[in-house]
Design a protein around this motif. Sequence first.
Motif, PDB file in Angstrom:
ATOM      1  N   CYS A   1     -17.203   5.893 -13.320  1.00  0.00           N
ATOM      2  CA  CYS A   1     -18.018   6.558 -12.290  1.00  0.00           C
ATOM      3  C   CYS A   1     -17.368   7.866 -11.836  1.00  0.00           C
ATOM      4  O   CYS A   1     -18.064   8.775 -11.387  1.00  0.00           O
TER       5      CYS A   1
ATOM      6  N   CYS B   1     -18.638  10.433 -14.138  1.00  0.00           N
ATOM      7  CA  CYS B   1     -20.098  10.570 -14.111  1.00  0.00           C
ATOM      8  C   CYS B   1     -20.474  11.657 -13.095  1.00  0.00           C
ATOM      9  O   CYS B   1     -20.171  11.538 -11.910  1.00  0.00           O
TER      10      CYS B   1
ATOM     11  N   CYS C   1     -27.580   6.296 -10.872  1.00  0.00           N
ATOM     12  CA  CYS C   1     -27.897   5.006 -10.238  1.00  0.00           C
ATOM     13  C   CYS C   1     -28.274   5.197  -8.770  1.00  0.00           C
ATOM     14  O   CYS C   1     -29.117   4.469  -8.242  1.00  0.00           O
TER      15      CYS C   1
ATOM     16  N   CYS D   1     -28.197   4.471 -16.119  1.00  0.00           N
ATOM     17  CA  CYS D   1     -26.773   4.649 -16.419  1.00  0.00           C
ATOM     18  C   CYS D   1     -26.599   4.694 -17.939  1.00  0.00           C
ATOM     19  O   CYS D   1     -25.857   3.916 -18.526  1.00  0.00           O
TER      20      CYS D   1
HETATM   21  S1  SF4 Z   1     -24.749   6.061 -13.213  1.00  0.00           S
HETATM   22 FE1  SF4 Z   1     -23.304   4.567 -14.081  1.00  0.00          FE
HETATM   23  S2  SF4 Z   1     -21.390   5.699 -14.440  1.00  0.00           S
HETATM   24 FE2  SF4 Z   1     -22.691   6.940 -13.089  1.00  0.00          FE
HETATM   25  S3  SF4 Z   1     -22.010   6.424 -11.025  1.00  0.00           S
HETATM   26 FE3  SF4 Z   1     -23.734   5.047 -11.487  1.00  0.00          FE
HETATM   27  S4  SF4 Z   1     -22.787   3.195 -12.352  1.00  0.00           S
HETATM   28 FE4  SF4 Z   1     -21.224   4.828 -12.392  1.00  0.00          FE
END
Ligand code: SF4
Length: 93
Positions: free
Chosen positions: A28, A31, A36, A71
């Motif tokens: 995360c 990311c 999400c 995600c």
């Molecule tokens: S989309 Fe996936 S990787 Fe990105 S913050 Fe949310 S849970 Fe984490």
Amino acid sequence: MRLEDKLFLNHYRVDSIPHIKIKDPEACLKCERHQCTVICPANVYKWDEGQRKIIVGWENCLEMGACMVACNEFDNIDMVYPRGGYGISYKYG
Ligand code: SF4
């Protein structure tokens, strides 16, 4: 009818065991979009800037799985259905 009004019609029996987990909190941090936090209509995912991590409020989950699709870059959400007798009950479909 507003989405918030529709969500208010739902009934939840909250399990003490989370049915959603972030597989790797370090992912995360890489990311950039935190999809999400945008896709979930029940606001299950929140980015906590102070703790630098996603907070998962599984109690509000609608059990429809959009977060796992969103995600798509890190495939970092582990979601199963709650144990029998727990989770959401829909009224009026
Ligand atoms: S989309 Fe996936 S990787 Fe990105 S913050 Fe949310 S849970 Fe984490």
